[in-house]
Design a protein around this motif. Structure first.
Motif, PDB file in Angstrom:
ATOM      1  N   GLU A  65      44.751 -53.324 -20.847  1.00 16.01           N
ATOM      2  CA  GLU A  65      45.486 -54.385 -20.116  1.00 16.01           C
ATOM      3  C   GLU A  65      46.904 -54.553 -20.659  1.00 16.01           C
ATOM      4  O   GLU A  65      47.859 -54.677 -19.902  1.00 16.01           O
ATOM      5  CB  GLU A  65      44.783 -55.744 -20.240  1.00 16.01           C
ATOM      6  N   ARG A  66      47.025 -54.554 -21.985  1.00 14.88           N
ATOM      7  CA  ARG A  66      48.366 -54.776 -22.560  1.00 14.88           C
ATOM      8  C   ARG A  66      49.284 -53.591 -22.278  1.00 14.88           C
ATOM      9  O   ARG A  66      50.464 -53.775 -21.966  1.00 14.88           O
ATOM     10  CB  ARG A  66      48.268 -55.108 -24.051  1.00 14.88           C
ATOM     11  N   ALA A  67      48.735 -52.378 -22.319  1.00  9.85           N
ATOM     12  CA  ALA A  67      49.555 -51.204 -21.976  1.00  9.85           C
ATOM     13  C   ALA A  67      49.984 -51.294 -20.512  1.00  9.85           C
ATOM     14  O   ALA A  67      51.109 -50.939 -20.155  1.00  9.85           O
ATOM     15  CB  ALA A  67      48.776 -49.923 -22.232  1.00  9.85           C
ATOM     16  N   LEU A 106      45.912 -47.567 -27.520  1.00  8.22           N
ATOM     17  CA  LEU A 106      45.368 -47.604 -28.880  1.00  8.22           C
ATOM     18  C   LEU A 106      46.331 -48.314 -29.837  1.00  8.22           C
ATOM     19  O   LEU A 106      45.889 -49.099 -30.697  1.00  8.22           O
ATOM     20  CB  LEU A 106      45.085 -46.162 -29.328  1.00  8.22           C
ATOM     21  N   ILE A 107      47.633 -48.071 -29.676  1.00  8.09           N
ATOM     22  CA  ILE A 107      48.616 -48.737 -30.548  1.00  8.09           C
ATOM     23  C   ILE A 107      48.493 -50.257 -30.400  1.00  8.09           C
ATOM     24  O   ILE A 107      48.500 -50.996 -31.389  1.00  8.09           O
ATOM     25  CB  ILE A 107      50.049 -48.263 -30.205  1.00  8.09           C
ATOM     26  N   GLU A 108      48.325 -50.713 -29.147  1.00  8.38           N
ATOM     27  CA  GLU A 108      48.177 -52.160 -28.907  1.00  8.38           C
ATOM     28  C   GLU A 108      47.008 -52.722 -29.716  1.00  8.38           C
ATOM     29  O   GLU A 108      47.104 -53.803 -30.302  1.00  8.38           O
ATOM     30  CB  GLU A 108      47.926 -52.433 -27.409  1.00  8.38           C
ATOM     31  N   ASP A 158      48.564 -42.166 -20.023  1.00  7.03           N
ATOM     32  CA  ASP A 158      47.884 -42.448 -21.291  1.00  7.03           C
ATOM     33  C   ASP A 158      46.774 -43.480 -21.099  1.00  7.03           C
ATOM     34  O   ASP A 158      45.764 -43.449 -21.814  1.00  7.03           O
ATOM     35  CB  ASP A 158      48.915 -42.908 -22.339  1.00  7.03           C
ATOM     36  N   ILE A 159      46.948 -44.379 -20.113  1.00 13.02           N
ATOM     37  CA  ILE A 159      45.872 -45.327 -19.783  1.00 13.02           C
ATOM     38  C   ILE A 159      44.716 -44.557 -19.133  1.00 13.02           C
ATOM     39  O   ILE A 159      43.549 -44.735 -19.501  1.00 13.02           O
ATOM     40  CB  ILE A 159      46.398 -46.437 -18.833  1.00 13.02           C
ATOM     41  N   VAL A 176      53.017 -53.435 -20.126  1.00  9.70           N
ATOM     42  CA  VAL A 176      54.246 -52.726 -20.517  1.00  9.70           C
ATOM     43  C   VAL A 176      54.668 -51.781 -19.381  1.00  9.70           C
ATOM     44  O   VAL A 176      55.835 -51.719 -18.994  1.00  9.70           O
ATOM     45  CB  VAL A 176      54.047 -51.941 -21.837  1.00  9.70           C
ATOM     46  N   MET A 177      53.681 -51.075 -18.812  1.00 13.60           N
ATOM     47  CA  MET A 177      53.968 -50.158 -17.695  1.00 13.60           C
ATOM     48  C   MET A 177      54.614 -50.937 -16.540  1.00 13.60           C
ATOM     49  O   MET A 177      55.627 -50.500 -15.974  1.00 13.60           O
ATOM     50  CB  MET A 177      52.665 -49.502 -17.228  1.00 13.60           C
ATOM     51  N   LYS A 178      54.065 -52.101 -16.227  1.00 11.97           N
ATOM     52  CA  LYS A 178      54.596 -52.885 -15.107  1.00 11.97           C
ATOM     53  C   LYS A 178      56.009 -53.366 -15.390  1.00 11.97           C
ATOM     54  O   LYS A 178      56.827 -53.495 -14.473  1.00 11.97           O
ATOM     55  CB  LYS A 178      53.668 -54.074 -14.807  1.00 11.97           C
ATOM     56  N   SER A 179      56.317 -53.650 -16.664  1.00 14.41           N
ATOM     57  CA  SER A 179      57.682 -54.125 -16.955  1.00 14.41           C
ATOM     58  C   SER A 179      58.690 -52.992 -16.715  1.00 14.41           C
ATOM     59  O   SER A 179      59.787 -53.233 -16.222  1.00 14.41           O
ATOM     60  CB  SER A 179      57.780 -54.742 -18.343  1.00 14.41           C
TER      61      SER A 179
END
Ligand code: FPP
Ligand code: MG
Length: 327
Positions: free
Chosen positions: A286-288, A243-245, A215-216, A291-294
């Motif tokens: 960046e924020r997505a 986009l949600i972020e 999605d990124i 989340v991906m990294k977590s």
């Protein structure tokens, strides 16, 4: 940067055997069906699911992997291929993996039928193997995939931007089959129920990260790199994590401007570009990525109890690959 070939190194001979098995089950057909299957088999892509099946099987078996593991790899790969053929019909997408999609080449009705054919032959091969525990473990993913796809279509038609719905959709449409691939590999090699469960959680986390990455890339990569039309999600009304972020953090004026642009994105390239630049400028990507990294951190922690080995290292590298991939 980690390549998928590096990840495959410890299971290279098994992957070659697996490719021959796929061809023996689905290749060499005649007429239109044979042509469509040849097109699909010759653009199979990264083979992420069979790679995961073979690696998690190898992680849990002292001797090499056997026929049960190849069956699990075949089933996960072919369910995935069938789902992408149907997905391109649903999304009216004419490009897949840099080539014309099945629906673009042979129209939607044939694409639906060849997807159905692959799915039903896969079930037939599974049932005739007599490996009922493994087959029922894998088949459970198919209805969940369909639930995810239906839910996604429903939300896309309303341009719904809920974070909870997004996570449920990507869990169902992508993470489930990757989770089932990881756990089926372990199950095929005779791992304990506890290990099978740990691998399911590993694959689920990798799958969530993988879809967030996809999605990124829809916002950041060009279609010549991904082999898919760019900004496809906006075109199709899908409100995804980057986009949600931004919708959640933007001030009211920008949020309203974005929400007003979304219904027009299907046909208006300028609106798509407006939303893309807002998403990038406001830090949605960046924020997505955080989340991906977590999710990838969670996946790696599930590998920690295993002794270091080339196979375990390959699974760790798989996590790095998902984080860094460009297509
Ligand atoms: C790709 O998503 C699609 C999926 C991950 C699942 C599709 C599932 C179905 C069509 C249900 C039917 C299932 C079977 C087994 C026949 P995407 O559109 O976000 O990704 P893309 O950009 O690669 O198209
Ligand atoms: Mg699609």
């Amino acid at each position: 940067m980690v390549s998928i070939d590096t990840i495959r190194t410890p299971i290279k001979p098994q992957l070659e055997e697996f490719d021959a098995f796929v061809r023996s089950c689905f290749g060499g057909g005649k007429g239109l069906l044979g042509q469509m299957l040849e097109h699909v088999l010759s653009s199979r892509g990264k083979g992420l699911r069979p790679t995961i099946v073979l690696l998690t099987a190898a992680l849990h078996s002292a001797g090499g992997v056997g026929r049960r593991t190849h069956l699990a790899a075949l089933m996960t790969e072919m369910i995935h291929l069938a789902s992408l053929i149907h997905d391109d019909v649903i999304d009216s997408s004419d490009m897949r993996r840099g080539r014309a999609s099945v629906n673009a080449l042979w129209q939607s009705h044939n694409a639906v039928l060849v997807g159905d054919y692959i799915l039903s032959r896969t079930m037939e091969i599974g049932m005739s193997s007599g490996q009922y525990d493994l087959v029922s473990h894998i088949i459970r993913a198919v209805s969940i995939l369909c639930e995810g796809e239906i839910m996604q279509g429903d939300h896309a038609s309303r341009r719904d931007a809920s974070r909870e719905a997004y996570f449920e959709i990507i869990y169902k449409k992508t993470a489930t089959l990757i989770g089932v691939s990881a756990s089926a590999g372990a199950l095929s090699a005779g791992a304990s129920a506890e290990k099978v469960d740990a691998m399911r959680r590993f694959g689920d986390a990798v799958g969530m990260a993988f879809q967030i990455g996809d999605d990124i890339l829809d916002y950041t990569a060009s279609s010549s790199v991904t082999g898919k039309p760019s900004l496809g999600d906006l075109r199709e009304g899908k409100v995804t994590l980057p986009l949600i972020e931004v919708i959640e953090s933007a001030d009211e004026a920008l949020r309203n401007e974005i929400l007003a642009a979304l219904p027009l994105c299907a046909d208006d390239e300028n609106k798509r570009e407006f939303v893309r630049s807002a998403v990038i400028r406001e830090g949605g990507v960046e924020r997505a990525r955080e989340v991906m990294k977590s999710y990838l951190g969670r996946a790696m922690s599930l590998l920690a109890p295993y002794e270091p080995s080339p196979v375990r290292d390959a699974l760790v590298q798989l996590c790095a690959y998902v984080a860094e991939r460009e297509r």
